[in-house]
Each structure stands twice: as C-alpha cells, then as structure tokens.
Design a protein around this motif. Structure first.
Motif, PDB file in Angstrom:
ATOM      1  N   ALA A  94       0.842  -1.200   0.000  1.00  0.00           N
ATOM      2  CA  ALA A  94       0.000   0.000   0.000  1.00  0.00           C
ATOM      3  C   ALA A  94       0.872   1.243   0.000  1.00  0.00           C
ATOM      4  CB  ALA A  94      -0.939   0.016   1.210  1.00  0.00           C
ATOM      5  N   SER A 110      -5.287   7.826  -7.086  1.00  0.00           N
ATOM      6  CA  SER A 110      -5.531   6.457  -7.552  1.00  0.00           C
ATOM      7  C   SER A 110      -5.263   6.348  -9.051  1.00  0.00           C
ATOM      8  CB  SER A 110      -6.974   6.056  -7.233  1.00  0.00           C
ATOM      9  OG  SER A 110      -7.201   4.703  -7.568  1.00  0.00           O
ATOM     10  N   GLN A 123      -2.458  -0.943  -2.792  1.00  0.00           N
ATOM     11  CA  GLN A 123      -3.631  -0.222  -2.296  1.00  0.00           C
ATOM     12  C   GLN A 123      -3.287   1.237  -2.001  1.00  0.00           C
ATOM     13  OE1 GLN A 123      -4.800  -2.314   1.258  1.00  0.00           O
ATOM     14  NE2 GLN A 123      -5.832  -3.949   0.141  1.00  0.00           N
ATOM     15  N   TRP A 125      -3.895   4.052   0.846  1.00  0.00           N
ATOM     16  CA  TRP A 125      -4.315   4.367   2.205  1.00  0.00           C
ATOM     17  C   TRP A 125      -4.302   5.880   2.373  1.00  0.00           C
ATOM     18  CZ3 TRP A 125      -1.797   0.719   6.393  1.00  0.00           C
ATOM     19  CH2 TRP A 125      -2.086  -0.614   6.079  1.00  0.00           C
ATOM     20  N   SER A 144     -13.956   4.385  -2.348  1.00  0.00           N
ATOM     21  CA  SER A 144     -13.432   3.013  -2.327  1.00  0.00           C
ATOM     22  C   SER A 144     -14.123   2.139  -3.368  1.00  0.00           C
ATOM     23  CB  SER A 144     -13.597   2.398  -0.941  1.00  0.00           C
ATOM     24  OG  SER A 144     -14.961   2.246  -0.621  1.00  0.00           O
ATOM     25  N   ARG A 148      -8.552   2.739  -5.652  1.00  0.00           N
ATOM     26  CA  ARG A 148      -7.747   1.809  -4.867  1.00  0.00           C
ATOM     27  C   ARG A 148      -7.873   2.035  -3.358  1.00  0.00           C
ATOM     28  NH1 ARG A 148      -2.664  -0.061  -7.767  1.00  0.00           N
ATOM     29  NH2 ARG A 148      -3.022   0.357  -9.962  1.00  0.00           N
ATOM     30  N   ALA A 150      -8.395   1.813   0.359  1.00  0.00           N
ATOM     31  CA  ALA A 150      -8.672   0.615   1.153  1.00  0.00           C
ATOM     32  C   ALA A 150      -8.625   0.852   2.653  1.00  0.00           C
ATOM     33  CB  ALA A 150      -7.666  -0.486   0.802  1.00  0.00           C
TER      34      ALA A 150
END
Length: 292
Positions: A94, A110, A123, A125, A144, A148, A150
């Motif tokens: 991530a 993203s 991912q 964050w 979400s 991406r 998460a």
C-alpha cells in the motif's frame, strides 16, 4: 496471502526510511504492518535516499508475512510524483498518502497509481489529519467503490495543529466516530493515530483498549516497544475465540437448521452473532498464520 478483509493490522509501525539500521531491525519485529516513512520522519536532504531505501526494503523479501506500506510525501511537495512512481514500481502492499482533503484527491492519486501499477496490487491508504477531510469523510470513503482506496489512518498530531488545539483525545471523539462509521459503511479498514509517549506503556494500554472498543482495526505506532501492547489489545481474546466457536457450532447443529434465533449458553443468540463469531475466528486464524 491473508484475506484482505481479515488481515491483521493490530500494530502498524512507522519506520523512518532514512534510517537503514531501523529498517534492518524491523525485519525481526512482530508488527503486523511496517510503514516505511518518507514524510515526517525524514529531513528534506534525505528524502531521495529514504525513497531508495524503502523500495529496496519492500523488494528484499526479508520481512516475511508483514504488510509493507510506504508513506509518501504530500501531493504539494516536489517528492510526491517520484514517491508514487517508485512505491508502485517496487510493488508495496500500500501507499499511505498524507494530507488528504477531498474525494477528488483520492481519484487523482488512484489514477496516478494506475499509470505505474497495472496489476492493481498496491492499495491506497489515506491519512485523515485535516479538518476538511473530516467534514467530507463519507464522500471520501465512498471513493473506495471506484478507486484503490482501502484504509483510513487517523493522524491526530496534524489534526490538532490544523485545529490550533491542544493534544486532547476527547476533542477527537467526533472525528473518530465519523471516520469509523464512514469506513464501515464502505468496507474500509481504519487505524487509530499514534500514541506519542512511548515511555508510558500504561497510557498506551488505555488508549488501545478505547480504540478497540470504538471499532478501530489497529493502531499506528512510533516505537517497537509499543508493538506487544497493540498486538494484545486488538487480537481476539481466548475467551472470545472460545465463545465464537461455541456460537458457530450451535448454528451448524442440524437441530438448529433454518433457525434465526437460538439459545447458546443460556443467551438468546441471533444470526448476526453467528456472523460476528465467524469474523472473530477468521481474524484469530489470520493472526495465527502471521505469527506462525
């Protein structure tokens, strides 16, 4: 790899990526997640070297089953673009992005990650540490579904600074509640902020217990001495695991087939309790797999 929905994130330890000795030590620490920090813990003149260190660490294979995350510099800094590119290229689990302010920022970051990671493995964050993020937290969480995103990570040090407030955890209770509810509404993980006084284990125990009761999945940490306390606080207790096994076994009994409510150990127990029990056992199994 552990199911992402049940992956243990009890202890998420920040490690300054400019400190090679610390990165080596992290290979032996029992943290569920290591966050290689390129932001707050790294001086400007060390940013590029820290980035190289973090990527080398991710690719080393020396961290076992630990989840490996890179906290990049904020989007308004000269290091951000290269941080994102390199963190995706090394296939970190991530990327943790600070100073998130809006749903649009999630979309842009993203999309940028998509340019560098076609596998969609890494991912996104989001650090929740700005007042405007709290005001738009549900809209941010909703991204979400199409990005991406998460995990949310609370950052109360920066939030206090932005609010011009004292460090008082009670002040952040509304922000915690809003963020946890938004996370659960959109199936995100959510991690509590750091506890600054690493020489006060009793205070950390209290804060971890509160965080667990509030619904956080785990806690971000600043010192290895905090790991054991967080791991214990956010793991299902032996009593909880035993209770969960009893509930699941009772519903699996053919005599209770089709029933929505049954009596287990003298208590009325519903299907929702069975679902909670299944989650508890899945987390316990995931922790056992990590530690094994």
């Amino acid at each position: 790899m552990t199911d992402a929905n049940h992956r243990p994130r009890r202890s998420c330890l920040y490690m300054p990526a400019s400190n090679e000795r610390a990165l080596t030590k992290a290979q032996t620490l029992p943290a569920d997640t290591i966050v290689f920090d390129l932001e707050d813990a790294v001086a400007p003149e060390a940013k590029e070297k820290a980035r190289d260190n973090a990527c080398a660490a991710v690719q080393s294979g020396a961290y076992g089953k630990r989840e490996l995350v890179v906290r990049v510099n904020a989007s308004n800094t000269p290091w951000f673009e290269k941080d994102i590119e390199q963190a995706c290229a090394c296939r970190a689990d991530a990327i943790l992005v600070p100073k998130i302010t809006s749903p649009e920022s999630i979309e842009k970051i993203s999309a940028k990650m998509d340019q560098y990671d076609h596998s969609s493995k890494t991912q996104l964050w989001a650090m929740i540490e700005m007042p405007i993020a709290i005001l738009h937290i549900a809209d941010i969480a909703a991204k979400s579904n199409s990005t991406r995103l998460a995990t949310f990570v609370m950052g109360f040090n920066d939030l206090a600074k932005e609010m011009r407030a004292e460090q008082d955890r009670q002040l952040f209770t509304p922000a915690m509640a809003q963020t946890i509810m938004a996370a659960r509404a959109y199936d995100l993980s959510v991690l509590d902020s750091v506890y600054n006084d690493f020489k006060d284990p009793d205070g950390l125990v209290v804060e971890c217990e509160q965080a667990r009761r509030y619904g956080f999945d785990g806690k971000t940490l600043i010192h290895p001495s905090q790991i054991e306390i967080a791991n214990k606080a956010f793991a299902p207790s032996a009593e909880k695991v035993a209770e969960a096994k009893t509930i699941v076994a009772a519903f699996d009994d053919p005599a209770n087939a089709g029933k929505g409510v049954i009596v287990v150990d003298g208590k009325m127990t519903e299907i929702l309790h069975r679902n909670q029990a299944i989650q508890t056992l899945a987390m316990a199994n995931a922790i056992a797999s990590m530690e094994g």
